[in-house]
Design a protein around this motif. Structure first.
Motif, PDB file in Angstrom:
ATOM      1  N   UNK A   1      47.965  69.773  -9.410  1.00 51.37           N
ATOM      2  CA  UNK A   1      48.186  68.492  -8.736  1.00 51.37           C
ATOM      3  C   UNK A   1      49.650  68.082  -8.806  1.00 51.37           C
ATOM      4  N   UNK A   2      50.290  68.332  -9.949  1.00 50.89           N
ATOM      5  CA  UNK A   2      51.696  67.960 -10.108  1.00 50.89           C
ATOM      6  C   UNK A   2      52.584  68.728  -9.142  1.00 50.89           C
ATOM      7  N   UNK A   3      52.330  70.026  -9.000  1.00 50.59           N
ATOM      8  CA  UNK A   3      53.104  70.838  -8.055  1.00 50.59           C
ATOM      9  C   UNK A   3      52.829  70.392  -6.623  1.00 50.59           C
ATOM     10  N   UNK A   4      51.547  70.110  -6.332  1.00 51.07           N
ATOM     11  CA  UNK A   4      51.167  69.733  -4.969  1.00 51.07           C
ATOM     12  C   UNK A   4      51.814  68.419  -4.548  1.00 51.07           C
ATOM     13  N   UNK A   5      51.807  67.420  -5.427  1.00 49.57           N
ATOM     14  CA  UNK A   5      52.352  66.107  -5.076  1.00 49.57           C
ATOM     15  C   UNK A   5      53.861  66.006  -5.344  1.00 49.57           C
ATOM     16  N   UNK A   6      54.411  67.016  -6.010  1.00 47.74           N
ATOM     17  CA  UNK A   6      55.831  67.023  -6.275  1.00 47.74           C
ATOM     18  C   UNK A   6      56.267  66.132  -7.412  1.00 47.74           C
ATOM     19  N   UNK A   7      55.345  65.846  -8.308  1.00 49.09           N
ATOM     20  CA  UNK A   7      55.682  65.007  -9.455  1.00 49.09           C
ATOM     21  C   UNK A   7      54.427  64.614 -10.202  1.00 49.09           C
ATOM     22  N   UNK A   8      54.610  63.952 -11.337  1.00 57.41           N
ATOM     23  CA  UNK A   8      53.478  63.539 -12.145  1.00 57.41           C
ATOM     24  C   UNK A   8      52.722  62.399 -11.472  1.00 57.41           C
ATOM     25  N   UNK A   9      51.449  62.322 -11.751  1.00 59.34           N
ATOM     26  CA  UNK A   9      50.630  61.255 -11.203  1.00 59.34           C
ATOM     27  C   UNK A   9      50.783  59.963 -11.986  1.00 59.34           C
ATOM     28  N   UNK A  10      50.004  58.963 -11.570  1.00 61.64           N
ATOM     29  CA  UNK A  10      50.077  57.665 -12.233  1.00 61.64           C
ATOM     30  C   UNK A  10      49.480  57.705 -13.635  1.00 61.64           C
ATOM     31  N   UNK A  11      48.524  58.607 -13.855  1.00 62.50           N
ATOM     32  CA  UNK A  11      47.867  58.673 -15.159  1.00 62.50           C
ATOM     33  C   UNK A  11      47.706  60.121 -15.595  1.00 62.50           C
TER      34      UNK A  11
ATOM     35  N   UNK B   1      41.266  61.191 -21.036  1.00 62.20           N
ATOM     36  CA  UNK B   1      39.975  60.502 -20.956  1.00 62.20           C
ATOM     37  C   UNK B   1      39.511  60.318 -19.517  1.00 62.20           C
ATOM     38  N   UNK B   2      40.337  60.740 -18.570  1.00 61.54           N
ATOM     39  CA  UNK B   2      39.952  60.664 -17.160  1.00 61.54           C
ATOM     40  C   UNK B   2      39.814  62.082 -16.621  1.00 61.54           C
ATOM     41  N   UNK B   3      38.590  62.586 -16.544  1.00 62.81           N
ATOM     42  CA  UNK B   3      38.375  63.974 -16.110  1.00 62.81           C
ATOM     43  C   UNK B   3      38.871  64.198 -14.687  1.00 62.81           C
ATOM     44  N   UNK B   4      39.381  65.377 -14.438  1.00 63.97           N
ATOM     45  CA  UNK B   4      39.797  65.762 -13.096  1.00 63.97           C
ATOM     46  C   UNK B   4      38.624  66.419 -12.374  1.00 63.97           C
TER      47      UNK B   4
ATOM     48  N   UNK C   1      26.306  46.805 -13.773  1.00 72.75           N
ATOM     49  CA  UNK C   1      27.567  46.310 -14.320  1.00 72.75           C
ATOM     50  C   UNK C   1      28.684  47.266 -13.958  1.00 72.75           C
ATOM     51  N   UNK C   2      29.889  46.784 -13.954  1.00 73.20           N
ATOM     52  CA  UNK C   2      31.018  47.605 -13.560  1.00 73.20           C
ATOM     53  C   UNK C   2      31.373  48.589 -14.682  1.00 73.20           C
ATOM     54  N   UNK C   3      31.374  49.862 -14.363  1.00 72.05           N
ATOM     55  CA  UNK C   3      31.709  50.915 -15.326  1.00 72.05           C
ATOM     56  C   UNK C   3      33.013  51.572 -14.893  1.00 72.05           C
ATOM     57  N   UNK C   4      33.921  51.731 -15.834  1.00 70.68           N
ATOM     58  CA  UNK C   4      35.206  52.338 -15.500  1.00 70.68           C
ATOM     59  C   UNK C   4      35.036  53.845 -15.340  1.00 70.68           C
ATOM     60  N   UNK C   5      36.101  54.490 -14.833  1.00 71.66           N
ATOM     61  CA  UNK C   5      36.054  55.944 -14.685  1.00 71.66           C
ATOM     62  C   UNK C   5      36.491  56.666 -15.946  1.00 71.66           C
ATOM     63  N   UNK C   6      36.770  55.912 -17.007  1.00 74.95           N
ATOM     64  CA  UNK C   6      37.097  56.535 -18.285  1.00 74.95           C
ATOM     65  C   UNK C   6      35.903  57.329 -18.792  1.00 74.95           C
TER      66      UNK C   6
END
Length: 392
Positions: free
Chosen positions: A119-129, A133-136, A175-180
């Motif tokens: 993903x880093x190579x594809x987008x040309x840089x690091x992502x926001x996170x 704890x956040x599975x790809x 209830x709202x569940x995060x993606x963590x």
């Protein structure tokens, strides 16, 4: 999709067969018995996983969208039921926990790093996170399996585990569940894992009844027809069991709860139908059912690269979709071959015992207290038994 806990008991009538050379990891001696139906089902399901992921970018084509919906109606619930059944031997012991860490947690870390690197190579840089704890993409399943297996001793102690898991899943969706840690999916799919955990070998004998097999044909055929209008009218978000019911544009109680219940019932009915129609005898692909983790982890890397290429721009038609399905089938088979498994073993089955702390040997038990009368100052016993010191 995960390495099964080997069932070493003798198989039921016609339901199991000795594992072939490919089903054991080169262990010497007599190979343990494996349930041929489950190995067959695991391979067929992992093929559906690969095909479903391969055709995902082509869902604008109506026929592809219907096939995608039909696969997603049941393929993950069915896989999770089998995973639960194969987790029955997990008892929380140090050996089981060590195996869980080395076969689930460590591969997660390795492939999370691989995914993020692409993903880093594809987008040309690091992502926001860059949180672990956040599975790809597909790695949510490894997180879920890790958490579910750790909870096995708890479910074994409950009187009505499936009912409790169902209630937790249903009401947690309001209830709202995060993606963590993919908590939404972990909780949503929980009843299927606990259902598999509660099954016994004799339950699978029901699948051999003729009336059930005939009904299974009707179920899978009917759902294939229903997938056409459903794919046109219902958001694909319902297929992923990921988001809370509160995150949708309709009321979170009704009809949202009703739709969730309908999808649960649909997934359960199709899981039973699929298992009933899965061959219970050994087939040419039975041994391949032992390598689903290689397919699951390997195909994600290949398809991430494929999606970053012009492939789907060229194949954006019905003929291209058929070719893509064929590529998915070939990829599933390719990842099962011995030479590919040998190349991937470092990541799928890492020998990283250094990752774990060495277990301290248990202290030797204290010698039992003497049952002879305690001696007094004059050498005469007083008739009382010596009591052992508490805590020794």
């Amino acid at each position: 999709m995960t390495r099964p806990e080997t069932d070493r008991t003798k198989p039921g009538p016609g339901a199991a067969a000795p594992a072939g050379a490919g089903s054991a990891a080169g262990a010497p001696g007599t190979a343990p018995y494996r349930d041929a139906r489950l190995d067959n089902a695991k391979f067929l399901l992992i093929v559906l996983v690969v095909v479903g992921h391969a055709i995902e970018p082509l869902r604008d084509i109506p026929a592809v969208s219907a096939l995608y919906y039909w696969i997603y109606f049941f393929h993950m619930p069915a896989f999770i039921v089998i995973s639960g059944y194969l987790s029955r031997s997990f008892d929380g012991s140090s050996n089981r926990v060590e195996k869980l860490v080395l076969t689930v947690a460590v591969p997660y870390l390795i492939f999370w790093t691989i995914h993020q690197s692409i993903y880093t190579v594809e987008r040309g840089g690091l992502g926001d996170s860059l949180s672990l704890l956040k599975p790809t993409w597909t790695l949510w399943f490894l997180v879920a399996l890790f958490l579910w297996r750790l909870s096995v001793p708890v479910w074994k102690r409950l009187r009505a585990p499936v009912l409790i898991a169902f209630a937790i899943s249903l009401f947690a969706a309001t209830t709202s569940l995060s993606d963590t840690l993919s908590l939404g999916r972990v909780v949503s799919f929980l009843p299927f894992f606990v259902l598999g955990l509660s099954l016994r070998r004799e339950h699978f004998l029901w699948l051999d009844r003729l009336w059930l097999r005939l009904a299974s044909l009707v179920v899978l055929g009917t759902t294939a027809v229903l997938a056409v209008p459903i794919s046109d009218r219902l958001s694909s978000d319902w297929l992923f069991w990921r988001d809370s019911l509160t995150d949708r544009d309709i009321d979170p109680l009704m009809p949202s709860l009703g739709i969730r219940l309908a999808f649960m019932g649909l997934a359960l009915a199709m899981t039973v139908a699929f298992l009933a129609l899965t061959p219970k005898r050994r087939t040419w692909f039975t041994d391949l059912g032992a390598y689903t983790l290689y397919v699951f982890l390997g195909h994600s890397v290949v398809l991430i690269l494929l999606k970053a290429s012009p492939w789907y721009d060229v194949m954006d038609n019905l003929t291209g979709a058929a070719i893509t399905v064929g590529v998915g089938l070939a990829l599933a088979l390719l990842l099962c071959t011995p030479w590919v498994r040998a190349a991937m073993r470092w990541a799928v089955e890492p020998q990283m015992s250094w990752f774990l702390k060495r277990e301290e040997p248990a202290p030797a038990p204290a010698p039992a207290a003497s049952s002879a009368p305690a001696a007094d100052g004059g050498g005469q016993g007083d008739g009382h038994r010596e009591k052992p010191v508490a805590g020794v």
